[in-house]
Design a protein around this motif. Structure first.
Motif, mmCIF file in Angstrom:
data_model
loop_
_atom_site.group_PDB
_atom_site.id
_atom_site.type_symbol
_atom_site.label_atom_id
_atom_site.label_comp_id
_atom_site.label_asym_id
_atom_site.label_seq_id
_atom_site.Cartn_x
_atom_site.Cartn_y
_atom_site.Cartn_z
ATOM 1 N N VAL A 1 0.873 -1.159 -0.024
ATOM 2 C CA VAL A 1 -0.071 -0.002 -0.124
ATOM 3 C C VAL A 1 0.639 1.287 -0.107
ATOM 4 O O VAL A 1 0.547 2.203 -0.556
ATOM 5 C CB VAL A 1 -1.067 -0.069 1.336
ATOM 6 C CG1 VAL A 1 -1.911 -1.350 1.059
ATOM 7 C CG2 VAL A 1 -0.443 -0.015 2.564
ATOM 8 N N ASP A 2 2.008 1.040 0.693
ATOM 9 C CA ASP A 2 2.925 2.568 0.695
ATOM 10 C C ASP A 2 3.210 2.685 -0.681
ATOM 11 O O ASP A 2 3.566 3.853 -1.110
ATOM 12 C CB ASP A 2 4.117 2.183 1.582
ATOM 13 C CG ASP A 2 4.918 3.444 1.791
ATOM 14 O OD1 ASP A 2 4.488 4.265 2.448
ATOM 15 O OD2 ASP A 2 6.273 3.350 1.199
ATOM 16 N N SER A 3 3.663 1.622 -1.535
ATOM 17 C CA SER A 3 4.109 1.921 -2.958
ATOM 18 C C SER A 3 3.101 2.521 -3.793
ATOM 19 O O SER A 3 3.423 2.778 -4.978
ATOM 20 C CB SER A 3 4.423 0.447 -3.501
ATOM 21 O OG SER A 3 3.433 -0.385 -3.578
ATOM 22 N N PRO B 1 10.068 1.570 -3.366
ATOM 23 C CA PRO B 1 10.415 2.138 -4.780
ATOM 24 C C PRO B 1 10.208 0.980 -5.577
ATOM 25 O O PRO B 1 9.885 1.227 -6.797
ATOM 26 C CB PRO B 1 11.424 2.879 -4.888
ATOM 27 C CG PRO B 1 11.647 3.286 -3.433
ATOM 28 C CD PRO B 1 10.970 2.374 -2.528
ATOM 29 N N VAL B 2 10.827 -0.159 -5.390
ATOM 30 C CA VAL B 2 10.872 -1.337 -6.064
ATOM 31 C C VAL B 2 9.234 -1.800 -6.717
ATOM 32 O O VAL B 2 8.990 -2.148 -7.719
ATOM 33 C CB VAL B 2 11.617 -2.418 -5.474
ATOM 34 C CG1 VAL B 2 11.534 -3.626 -6.241
ATOM 35 C CG2 VAL B 2 12.929 -2.177 -5.001
ATOM 36 N N VAL B 3 8.439 -1.901 -5.682
ATOM 37 C CA VAL B 3 7.049 -2.253 -5.917
ATOM 38 C C VAL B 3 6.361 -1.104 -6.613
ATOM 39 O O VAL B 3 5.572 -1.403 -7.551
ATOM 40 C CB VAL B 3 6.382 -2.381 -4.421
ATOM 41 C CG1 VAL B 3 4.875 -2.951 -4.781
ATOM 42 C CG2 VAL B 3 7.016 -3.308 -3.536
ATOM 43 N N THR B 4 6.828 0.118 -6.484
ATOM 44 C CA THR B 4 6.293 1.205 -7.221
ATOM 45 C C THR B 4 6.504 1.120 -8.588
ATOM 46 O O THR B 4 5.861 1.482 -9.475
ATOM 47 C CB THR B 4 6.582 2.693 -6.581
ATOM 48 O OG1 THR B 4 6.081 2.789 -5.104
ATOM 49 C CG2 THR B 4 5.952 3.884 -7.292
ATOM 50 N N ILE B 5 7.883 0.800 -8.715
ATOM 51 C CA ILE B 5 8.359 0.605 -10.341
ATOM 52 C C ILE B 5 7.627 -0.432 -11.003
ATOM 53 O O ILE B 5 7.216 -0.371 -12.082
ATOM 54 C CB ILE B 5 9.832 0.584 -10.416
ATOM 55 C CG1 ILE B 5 10.510 1.760 -9.720
ATOM 56 C CG2 ILE B 5 10.122 0.146 -11.669
ATOM 57 C CD1 ILE B 5 11.863 1.338 -9.603
ATOM 58 N N LEU B 6 7.235 -1.377 -10.319
ATOM 59 C CA LEU B 6 6.538 -2.562 -10.766
ATOM 60 C C LEU B 6 4.862 -2.266 -11.127
ATOM 61 O O LEU B 6 4.602 -2.450 -12.089
ATOM 62 C CB LEU B 6 6.633 -4.127 -9.938
ATOM 63 C CG LEU B 6 7.899 -4.656 -9.634
ATOM 64 C CD1 LEU B 6 7.845 -5.472 -8.724
ATOM 65 C CD2 LEU B 6 8.459 -5.244 -10.960
#
Length: 307
Positions: A28-30, A262-267
């Protein structure tokens, strides 16, 4: 500011389930910059901030009312505290939503890891703590990473730098809010704290949008579905976990875990928009994350109490 109203929230079963906390918080943070980007074609950033936070405020208010937990006395006794953090959260949210017009969500999320450095700064200048050598090195490394992201040849540099400034400014303001909450808000009963924090935030967002002449009504079912999802996941769920973690977990562990966000956000960004940070942006983001990890680990599990 009165910080004695009510008692701290007691740990619940969720807080004892560390794997669940990590997975849900990261997911959720992403989504913050992802939802900001999804709403950009439909509403001005300040307006979308107002509506999605209003959705979350209604959810929290209904939950509190059903359980008979709303206590207006808590707001009256801590009005200045709630107005201050409401203004800061509204400002940070509006700026971060505006940033995705100039920088992709993945890059924005990488830059946002600078919030740890800002939090460290508040501990130094507010609490007069001294920097350890590892913290000094980590802070410098993180700043270098931000500069690498901001100055990329072959991109609209002015726009990218504007997006970077907006993300950094938003994170500075949010770190200030977190410092104030940690210093003055931990003793306030959690449900009422969250409800009045949200209420004052949407009040200021409404003022911002009205003054700018941007206030419009969302049109079409699609934007309402996005607002509902954004309010539920990015505020009700995400910020509940954020504040509970702020109260119950060592912030060093909390901060290091969120460097994975950020890794999850990029995905998410790749799947939804087909966009991803440039190679230079990824390099700069990784350097920011290395700097953050250096800062947090150099404290041997202890971060300043003001963040």
């Amino acid at each position: 500011m009165n910080n004695t109203a009510g008692n701290p929230a007691k740990p619940n079963s969720l807080l004892n389930n560390v794997p669940a906390i990590v997975i849900v918080l990261l997911l959720v943070d992403s989504l913050h910059f992802v939802f900001a980007r999804l709403l950009l074609p439909y509403l001005p950033p300040t307006v979308s901030s107002f509506y999605y936070m209003t959705v979350a405020t209604i959810e929290i208010a209904v939950f509190a009312a059903v359980r008979g937990k709303i206590k207006w006395q808590i707001f009256r006794e801590n009005a200045r505290f709630f107005l201050i953090i409401g203004f800061l959260v509204a400002t940070a949210t509006a700026m971060s939503f505006a940033a995705v017009a100039y920088v992709d969500p993945g890059t924005a999320s990488l830059i946002a890891r600078m919030n740890t450095i800002f939090a460290l700064g508040f501990s130094i200048f507010w609490l007069k703590e001294r920097l350890r050598r590892g913290e000094q090195i980590g802070a410098v490394v993180a700043v270098i990473g931000v500069f690498i992201i901001s100055f990329q040849p072959g991109t609209p540099g002015g726009l990218l730098r504007l997006g970077t400034v907006l993300v950094l400014s938003a994170n500075f303001v949010y770190a200030l809010h977190a410092a104030i909450v940690k210093r003055y808000g931990e003793e306030i009963e959690f449900t009422n704290f969250f409800l009045f924090r949200m209420t004052t935030s949407i009040l200021f967002l409404l003022i911002f949008a009205t003054v700018r002449g941007e206030m419009v009504w969302p049109r079409g079912p699609q934007v309402w579905w996005i607002l509902l999802l954004a309010g539920t996941l990015n505020v009700t769920v995400s910020r509940t976990l954020y504040y509970l973690a702020l109260r119950h977990f060592k912030l060093s562990v909390h901060t290091i875990l969120l460097t994975l966000s950020p890794v999850v956000t990029i995905l998410w960004s790749l799947a939804l928009f087909g966009t991803r940070p440039s190679l230079q942006g990824l390099l700069g983001g990784l350097i920011v994350i290395v700097g953050v990890i250096l800062v947090t680990t150099s404290r041997n599990g202890k971060l300043p109490s003001a963040v």
